[in-house]
Design an enzyme around this catalytic site. Structure first.
Site, PDB file in Angstrom:
ATOM      1  N   HIS A  65       0.843  -1.191   0.000  1.00  0.00           N
ATOM      2  CA  HIS A  65       0.000   0.000   0.000  1.00  0.00           C
ATOM      3  C   HIS A  65       0.882   1.245   0.000  1.00  0.00           C
ATOM      4  O   HIS A  65       2.007   1.230   0.518  1.00  0.00           O
ATOM      5  CB  HIS A  65      -0.915  -0.001   1.224  1.00  0.00           C
ATOM      6  CG  HIS A  65      -1.990  -1.039   1.163  1.00  0.00           C
ATOM      7  ND1 HIS A  65      -2.966  -1.161   2.128  1.00  0.00           N
ATOM      8  CD2 HIS A  65      -2.259  -2.012   0.244  1.00  0.00           C
ATOM      9  CE1 HIS A  65      -3.779  -2.154   1.810  1.00  0.00           C
ATOM     10  NE2 HIS A  65      -3.367  -2.695   0.686  1.00  0.00           N
ATOM     11  N   CYS A  97      -6.170   2.094   5.218  1.00  0.00           N
ATOM     12  CA  CYS A  97      -6.840   0.910   5.748  1.00  0.00           C
ATOM     13  C   CYS A  97      -6.436   0.728   7.210  1.00  0.00           C
ATOM     14  O   CYS A  97      -5.607   1.471   7.748  1.00  0.00           O
ATOM     15  CB  CYS A  97      -6.466  -0.320   4.929  1.00  0.00           C
ATOM     16  SG  CYS A  97      -4.744  -0.851   5.142  1.00  0.00           S
ATOM     17  N   CYS A 100      -2.604  -0.042   7.763  1.00  0.00           N
ATOM     18  CA  CYS A 100      -1.767   1.119   7.457  1.00  0.00           C
ATOM     19  C   CYS A 100      -1.952   2.215   8.497  1.00  0.00           C
ATOM     20  O   CYS A 100      -0.981   2.865   8.907  1.00  0.00           O
ATOM     21  CB  CYS A 100      -2.093   1.650   6.065  1.00  0.00           C
ATOM     22  SG  CYS A 100      -1.529   0.583   4.716  1.00  0.00           S
ATOM     23  N   HIS A 257     -26.911  26.322   3.341  1.00  0.00           N
ATOM     24  CA  HIS A 257     -27.307  26.400   4.737  1.00  0.00           C
ATOM     25  C   HIS A 257     -27.080  25.066   5.443  1.00  0.00           C
ATOM     26  O   HIS A 257     -27.099  23.996   4.825  1.00  0.00           O
ATOM     27  CB  HIS A 257     -28.771  26.814   4.849  1.00  0.00           C
ATOM     28  CG  HIS A 257     -29.005  28.257   4.509  1.00  0.00           C
ATOM     29  ND1 HIS A 257     -30.209  28.893   4.703  1.00  0.00           N
ATOM     30  CD2 HIS A 257     -28.177  29.206   3.997  1.00  0.00           C
ATOM     31  CE1 HIS A 257     -30.121  30.160   4.324  1.00  0.00           C
ATOM     32  NE2 HIS A 257     -28.888  30.370   3.887  1.00  0.00           N
ATOM     33  N   GLU A 259     -28.939  23.359   7.415  1.00  0.00           N
ATOM     34  CA  GLU A 259     -30.049  22.407   7.344  1.00  0.00           C
ATOM     35  C   GLU A 259     -30.015  21.605   6.045  1.00  0.00           C
ATOM     36  O   GLU A 259     -30.300  20.402   6.037  1.00  0.00           O
ATOM     37  CB  GLU A 259     -31.387  23.144   7.466  1.00  0.00           C
ATOM     38  CG  GLU A 259     -31.606  23.830   8.800  1.00  0.00           C
ATOM     39  CD  GLU A 259     -31.050  25.249   8.836  1.00  0.00           C
ATOM     40  OE1 GLU A 259     -31.392  25.984   9.767  1.00  0.00           O
ATOM     41  OE2 GLU A 259     -30.275  25.621   7.916  1.00  0.00           O
ATOM     42  N   CYS A 287     -34.576  28.964   7.951  1.00  0.00           N
ATOM     43  CA  CYS A 287     -35.187  29.982   7.098  1.00  0.00           C
ATOM     44  C   CYS A 287     -36.361  29.350   6.342  1.00  0.00           C
ATOM     45  O   CYS A 287     -36.616  28.148   6.451  1.00  0.00           O
ATOM     46  CB  CYS A 287     -34.156  30.546   6.118  1.00  0.00           C
ATOM     47  SG  CYS A 287     -33.649  29.382   4.831  1.00  0.00           S
ATOM     48  N   CYS A 290     -35.234  26.443   3.878  1.00  0.00           N
ATOM     49  CA  CYS A 290     -34.773  25.251   4.589  1.00  0.00           C
ATOM     50  C   CYS A 290     -35.937  24.560   5.288  1.00  0.00           C
ATOM     51  O   CYS A 290     -36.013  23.324   5.324  1.00  0.00           O
ATOM     52  CB  CYS A 290     -33.682  25.617   5.588  1.00  0.00           C
ATOM     53  SG  CYS A 290     -32.112  26.092   4.821  1.00  0.00           S
TER      54      CYS A 290
END
Length: 383
Positions: A65, A97, A100, A257, A259, A287, A290
């Site tokens: 790796h 992983c 690693c 936003h 949300e 708002c 949202c």
């Protein structure tokens, strides 16, 4: 001896970069891991001392790796440059992983003069408990040296492109969904590493004084519970916080936003058909737009109930009242935060380091006044 910069990087082909550093959260068929690294002294004004690109296959033995290839290379490099402290930066297509991550954590523990920052394009097997634990150990802030892990945003993709890709003068062109995918991965990494909010950030943004000004950010803390034998059981793997994305930050030209970022995240959890309760603690109430999107979500997901506790009412002189009423009408529970909610958020989402929640002057009075105002807004739907 003062080390000198050695440009040993053979630049990456642009198509290789675009394909492998795609930040779509779930991808199949990309079995090659790319690791671009840069070594500098801890002097922020100093130039890079060395840079390398490593690659490997995800299903090969761990020793092949790229993280393990880096460790072998850096061990030899360190023998020639053992007299200074160094800052190492990685840009990787997949996060490490389990094996690693453990090896890198051991390396950092043995060489405290090295700090490591890891920018990842995607999270590898993030749903597996052993993988989650290995990353938490690697990034543990207390008890010894640790790595700092972050999701690559637009700036990091651009930096990696400029430093390691044979772009031939062409600028980095982000994919359309890069900002959305960044938000999903950033929130997931926060859940995985159990990120906590800075105390000052919490007290500044969740202060419920009605005359608060200059707070243009929205913070949203959340928790998820599942109904089991008539009892709500917390799902701690889905607990965290996020904030709105400001315009032109992380590739969001118009911003997004908190949300909406949260609604982007929920499908990523892959909740089944059981009954769930999602609770949000927000620094501002939603708002109009949202609120509409949240109402649409609970209408389309009848097995999920939504509770929203807000520190303050967002008054944009627009249709916010209509949005709150629609959200309430579609089944969401909406209330203002009181002392118990502020204390819960402090204990659950803040890096309080053992300190108890200290309420600010007028917290209860402000909460009562805001609750009365919210009640009047919601009752107006019946008038």
């Amino acid at each position: 001896m003062k080390p000198h910069f050695r440009n040993t990087v053979e630049p990456m082909d642009p198509r290789t970069f675009v394909s492998n550093f795609n930040n779509r959260p779930i991808l199949s068929g990309l079995n090659t891991v790319w690791l671009c690294c840069e070594v500098k002294t801890k002097d922020p004004s100093g130039p890079p001392l060395d840079a390398k690109i490593f690659q490997g296959k995800v299903y090969s033995k761990a020793k092949y790796h790229p993280e393990m290839r880096f460790l072998r290379w850096f061990h030899k490099w360190r023998q020639l440059h053992h007299d200074q402290e160094y800052k190492v930066t990685w840009y990787v297509s997949w996060s490490p992983c389990t094996r690693c991550a453990n090896s890198v954590a051991t390396f950092l523990a043995k060489d405290p003069k090295v700090t490591l920052t890891i920018f990842v394009a995607r999270l590898y097997y993030f749903w597996k408990p052993d993988y989650q634990q290995a990353l938490r150990i690697l990034c543990q802030k207390r008890g010894g040296p640790h790595a700092t892990m972050k999701i690559m945003n637009y700036n990091e993709f651009q930096d990696c492109w400029n430093k390691f890709v044979d772009g031939r003068g062409k600028p980095f062109k982000p994919r359309n969904n890069l900002p959305k995918h960044y938000t999903l991965l950033q929130a997931t990494l926060g859940e995985l590493l159990r990120h906590l909010m800075d105390p000052g950030t919490f007290t500044s943004n969740f202060n419920n004084k009605p005359w608060v000004s200059g707070q243009h950010e929205t913070y949203l803390c959340y928790k998820v519970e599942r109904l089991h034998n008539d009892t709500w059981v917390p799902l701690n793997q889905h607990r965290g916080f996020l904030r709105n994305q400001a315009p032109n930050i992380h590739g969001f030209p118009k911003g997004r936003h908190a949300e909406l970022c949260f609604l982007d995240l929920i499908p990523f959890w892959k909740l089944d058909g059981q009954q769930y309760r999602v609770t949000c603690f927000t620094s501002w109430s939603p708002c109009f737009s949202c609120a509409q999107e949240m109402a649409k979500f609970i209408s389309n997901n009848e097995h999920v109930s939504l509770c929203i506790f807000a520190a303050r009412i967002y008054d944009d002189q627009g249709r916010y009242q209509e949005g709150l009423r629609a959200l309430h009408r579609d089944g969401a529970k909406i209330a203002m935060m009181n002392y118990s909610e502020f204390e819960y958020c402090w204990d659950t989402f803040v890096d309080r380091q053992g300190r108890p929640f200290q309420p600010w002057d007028g917290l209860d009075e402000h909460s009562q006044a805001l609750s009365g105002r919210l009640r009047a807004i919601l009752q107006n739907q019946e008038n």
